[in-house]
Design a protein around this motif. Structure first.
Motif: not given
Length: 491
Positions: A32-33, A173-177, A237-238, A262-263
């Motif tokens: 999930a993102d 997911g998109d861990f760093d956004g 962010r995920t 985080t970024a």
């Protein structure tokens, strides 16, 4: 040291690999993102699709070679009439079907190449890589207007000498956004490899880094037991929840750890311990903008030697930890003795052994399906059941509106039989395109052949009207041995 809490749901829920040296229980890793739970759409038609494993399937005479089955959503739901069945012998899929590969044991979906179609990452943790026995394999099957056709690309293990069972856990997911899909990959080691920035057609990611949460490492039973992705603190962010045996005590209790995105990616330095539970789902139940963590501690309150197990309930317990701007917040526990939850708490019910979130009635609050595959009904031991709890602005409603389903429920296909383990896995996805989540249930029907039961939403609740069973024999999966068709849904 004895570790009692990674309890397999008997041989019925596990696919034995490499001569019985390792079993993989039916666990899922929710990708999930956002605070909502995305569903797969492999053919881009706007209707949810369901992918699942038949990791014990014979392929060209090879036991436990494994297959993946995709049921494509239609206006009338899912059936075997519109599907893909893929093995390592399918044209375009790298590798070859071999005994014990268990292709499909673990899966996770996302649009990894950014072409608008969801793709499917597929693990084959029993794969032998040259002389590396059980080194494990990982492939991405590419989505297209025709869905998953078998065309895929292998993702090489970056550290094969450091672990076995590469690909036994996956979460996307998109861990760093950055707007691109990332993939977390587990093995027998505590170190998790995170591929970032998507993948190109050659299987090359935009980058890679590793994280090492405080879980035990080494051996077939260690490393992460489950990986679950979702946005818990609402920062777009995920985040990742890692389940494993904790290292703080000699006993090695099961524990979940929250690792925020985080970024610069996932930050183990900011990890927080959570309530236990091997199976985890993440989504915004109360619609407050933060993802909530639902985990299933499906074991009993004591071990066989009488040792009391922390944070558990008789027959299993579901923990809901509500998200906040600071990450995980307050937790509440639910058992079959809570409020008007269907059934009653009994040893070995395995309440919470599988979980999934989705919006069944379109009210904006996520609802929860709970697998209870160890439920005994009448004289049928371990025939299994599924509980559905509905979300509200204050969380899950356990006092009214709950539903319970078994194969003896009027209109549900089949009948209560010993060791069917109905509820072996559960999935809440909109597979009709009406905006309401439908329920899909896996079971261990017919001595391990397995089956998938579709129960639609009528717009308000889950109903047996229009339900159907999808079997391996109608889906291109051999019923030789124990294919475990439907034992593990992709997330």
């Amino acid at each position: 040291m004895h570790k009692p809490l990674r309890i397999a749901l008997a041989s019925a829920t596990a696919v034995a690999l490499t001569g019985g040296l390792l079993t993989f229980s039916a666990v899922n890793a929710t990708a999930a993102d956002s605070t909502h739970v995305p569903q797969a759409d492999f053919n881009g038609d706007g209707i949810g699709d369901v992918a699942f494993s038949a990791a014990g399937a014979y392929v060209s005479g090879h036991k436990d070679a494994g297959q993946v089955v995709v049921l494509y959503g239609t206006a009338t739901g899912v059936s075997s009439a519109k599907r893909s069945t893929i093995s390592q012998n399918t044209t375009g899929n790298p590798g070859t079907a071999e005994t014990g590969d268990a292709f499909g044991s673990e899966t996770a979906y996302a649009d990894f190449n950014g072409d608008g179609y969801d793709d499917l990452a597929v693990g084959s943790p029993g794969e032998d890589i040259g002389s590396d026995v059980d080194g494990g394999g990982l492939v991405i099957l590419w989505g297209s207007a025709s869905g998953l056709t078998g065309k895929g690309t292998g993702i090489a293990d970056p550290a094969p000498s450091s672990h076995d069972y590469w690909g036994k856990n996956l979460a996307a997911g998109d861990f760093d956004g950055d707007g691109k899909a990332d993939l977390a990959v587990g093995s027998s080691a505590s170190t998790i490899h995170v591929f970032k920035g998507g993948f190109n057609s050659a299987g090359t990611a935009g980058g890679r880094y590793t994280i090492k949460p405080p879980i035990q490492s080494g051996g077939s039973a260690n490393g992460p037991l489950n990986l679950t992705a979702g946005d818990i603190n609402g920062d777009k962010r995920t985040d990742l929840v890692v389940d494993g045996y904790e290292t703080q005590t000699d006993y090695g209790w099961n524990r979940n750890y929250y690792i925020p995105g985080t970024a610069s990616g996932l930050s183990v330095a900011s990890a927080k311990a959570l309530k236990p539970g091997v199976i985890t789902a993440i989504g915004d139940i109360n619609a407050d903008g933060y993802g909530d963590i639902v985990s299933g501690a499906y074991w009993d309150t004591t071990t066989g030697d009488g040792t009391t197990i922390p944070d558990s309930g008789k027959g299993g317990k579901v923990w809901v930890t509500y998200g906040s701007g600071g990450g995980p917040g307050n937790s509440t526990g639910i058992t079959q003795d809570t409020g008007n939850v269907p059934g009653g708490a009994e040893n070995k019910d395995w309440f919470g052994s599988e979980l999934d979130l989705g919006d069944i009635n379109g009210d904006g609050f996520l609802d929860l399906a709970i697998g209870v595959p160890g439920e005994d009904l009448g004289s049928a031991a371990n025939t299994g059941a599924v509980t559905v709890l509905y979300g509200t602005s204050t969380g899950l409603n356990t006092t009214s509106g709950a539903q319970g389903f078994a194969q003896s429920t009027p209109g549900v296909p089949g009948s209560d039989e010993a060791d069917d383990e109905f509820g072996l896995d559960v999935k809440l996805d909109d597979v009709t395109g009406d905006g309401k989540a439908d329920l899909v249930v896996g079971s261990y029907e017919n001595d391990g052949n397995g089956a998938v039961t579709y129960l639609p939403s009528n717009g308000t609740v889950i109903t047996a009207t229009g339900s159907r069973t999808i079997s391996p024999s109608t889906s291109g999966v051999s019923t030789t041995g124990t294919p475990s068709f439907g034992a593990n849904f992709a997330d």
